[in-house]
Design an enzyme around this catalytic site. Structure first.
Site, PDB file in Angstrom:
ATOM      1  CB  SER A  12      10.344   2.445  -0.460  1.00 30.88           C
ATOM      2  OG  SER A  12       9.837   1.379   0.314  1.00 30.88           O
ATOM      3  CG  HIS A  37      13.582   3.829   2.166  1.00 32.42           C
ATOM      4  ND1 HIS A  37      14.120   4.657   3.124  1.00 32.42           N
ATOM      5  CD2 HIS A  37      12.368   3.434   2.654  1.00 32.42           C
ATOM      6  CE1 HIS A  37      13.268   4.775   4.136  1.00 32.42           C
ATOM      7  NE2 HIS A  37      12.199   4.029   3.879  1.00 32.42           N
ATOM      8  CG  ASP A  39      10.188   0.955   4.150  1.00 29.40           C
ATOM      9  OD1 ASP A  39      10.501   1.877   4.922  1.00 29.40           O
ATOM     10  OD2 ASP A  39       9.832   1.149   2.967  1.00 29.40           O
ATOM     11  CG  MET A  41       7.265  -2.276   8.135  1.00 31.34           C
ATOM     12  SD  MET A  41       5.776  -2.005   7.183  1.00 31.34           S
ATOM     13  CE  MET A  41       6.312  -0.658   6.103  1.00 31.34           C
ATOM     14  CG  HIS A  71      12.047   3.623   7.780  1.00 34.07           C
ATOM     15  ND1 HIS A  71      10.916   3.990   7.070  1.00 34.07           N
ATOM     16  CD2 HIS A  71      11.802   3.967   9.068  1.00 34.07           C
ATOM     17  CE1 HIS A  71      10.030   4.525   7.902  1.00 34.07           C
ATOM     18  NE2 HIS A  71      10.544   4.511   9.117  1.00 34.07           N
ATOM     19  CG  MET A  73       8.791   1.761  10.423  1.00 34.40           C
ATOM     20  SD  MET A  73       7.960   1.728   8.830  1.00 34.40           S
ATOM     21  CE  MET A  73       9.277   1.044   7.819  1.00 34.40           C
ATOM     22  CG  MET A 142       7.504   8.448   9.085  1.00 35.22           C
ATOM     23  SD  MET A 142       8.300   7.489   7.789  1.00 35.22           S
ATOM     24  CE  MET A 142       6.889   6.764   6.946  1.00 35.22           C
ATOM     25  CG  ASP A 180       9.368   6.762   3.926  1.00 33.53           C
ATOM     26  OD1 ASP A 180       8.733   6.422   2.910  1.00 33.53           O
ATOM     27  OD2 ASP A 180       9.819   5.945   4.760  1.00 33.53           O
TER      28      ASP A 180
END
Ligand code: DX5
Ligand code: ZN
Length: 232
Positions: A12, A37, A39, A41, A71, A73, A142, A180
């Site tokens: 990540s 990966h 992320d 957010m 991913h 979020m 998660m 994750d």
């Protein structure tokens, strides 16, 4: 259980040095990582703010050809899905709580030529898979509450992984089972035995920089693989 050779390590980049992101991604891939990966957010669905489609596109332009596992979020999720399709994502995963129309969001991802996945927070039931199993390429569990790197693995995830593995095997479909949060050298084997085949690791990888070496993450990724090769 999935064949050993099919295990994939997905560092990540949340824990990478953002000031040198291209170099960090090159290094981690040269060190043996399989997937990047990524992320995303939004300071709304989760209490943190990170990177968006422009950074994904920049990594592609930099020359990254490895799969990029986005991913999300982010809430709402549909418009951002389109942006990441255009930015060169390989996988796009999202949380069911972030979509009003889960089936539509999954279809949007696949229609854009990407692989689709659903992400389950620690307290989110796997029953969200009930009617969309044929529309997912990845199930992501998660093992921490999303928002930050460096948290501890929540042990009840192991049982949930076993349940997810059973659902996937019973479906007969080609679906990856990713985990994750809090994945480390000392728990990756147990996590794999519970059924995961794709392992996100942020702080464990990027916290192990080997400043002196050319491929600076060989040791930690090698130790992950060593653990996975010794599974019983
Ligand atoms: C958390 C993120 C994770 C995080 C994992 O919301 O989804 O991908 O970077 O970091 P570690 O491996 O440090 O728990
Ligand atoms: Zn993640």
């Amino acid at each position: 259980m999935t064949a050993t050779s099919d295990f994939q390590i997905a560092p990540s980049i949340l824990s990478a040095n953002f000031a040198k992101l291209g170099e960090e991604v090159d290094d981690v891939l040269a060190s043996g990582a399989d997937i990047v990966h990524f992320d995303v957010m939004d300071n709304h669905f989760v209490p943190n703010l990170t990177i968006g489609p422009m950074v994904c596109e920049a990594l592609r332009k930099h020359g990254v050809t490895a799969p990029i596992d986005v991913h999300l979020m982010v809430k709402p999720v549909d418009r951002v899905i389109g942006d990441f399709i255009d930015a060169g994502a390989t996988y796009i995963t999202f949380h069911p709580e972030a979509s009003e129309h889960i089936d539509r969001s999954l279809q949007l991802i696949r229609d854009g030529g990407c692989k689709a996945g659903l992400v389950f927070n620690p307290a989110t039931p796997l029953s969200y898979l009930d009617y969309v199993m044929d529309k997912v390429d990845m199930v992501l569990l998660m093992s921490v509450n999303p928002g930050f790197g460096g948290q501890s693995f929540i042990p009840s995830t192991l049982n949930k992984l076993r349940q997810a593995r059973q659902r996937i095997d019973e479906s007969g479909l080609d679906i990856r089972l990713e985990v994750d949060g809090g994945v480390k050298i000392d728990n990756i084997a147990e996590i794999a035995r519970a059924g995961a085949d794709t392992f996100v690791a942020g702080s464990a990888v990027f916290g192990a920089r080997q400043e002196s070496d050319l491929h600076r993450y060989d040791t930690v990724i090698g130790r992950f693989r060593e653990q996975l090769s010794q599974l019983t």
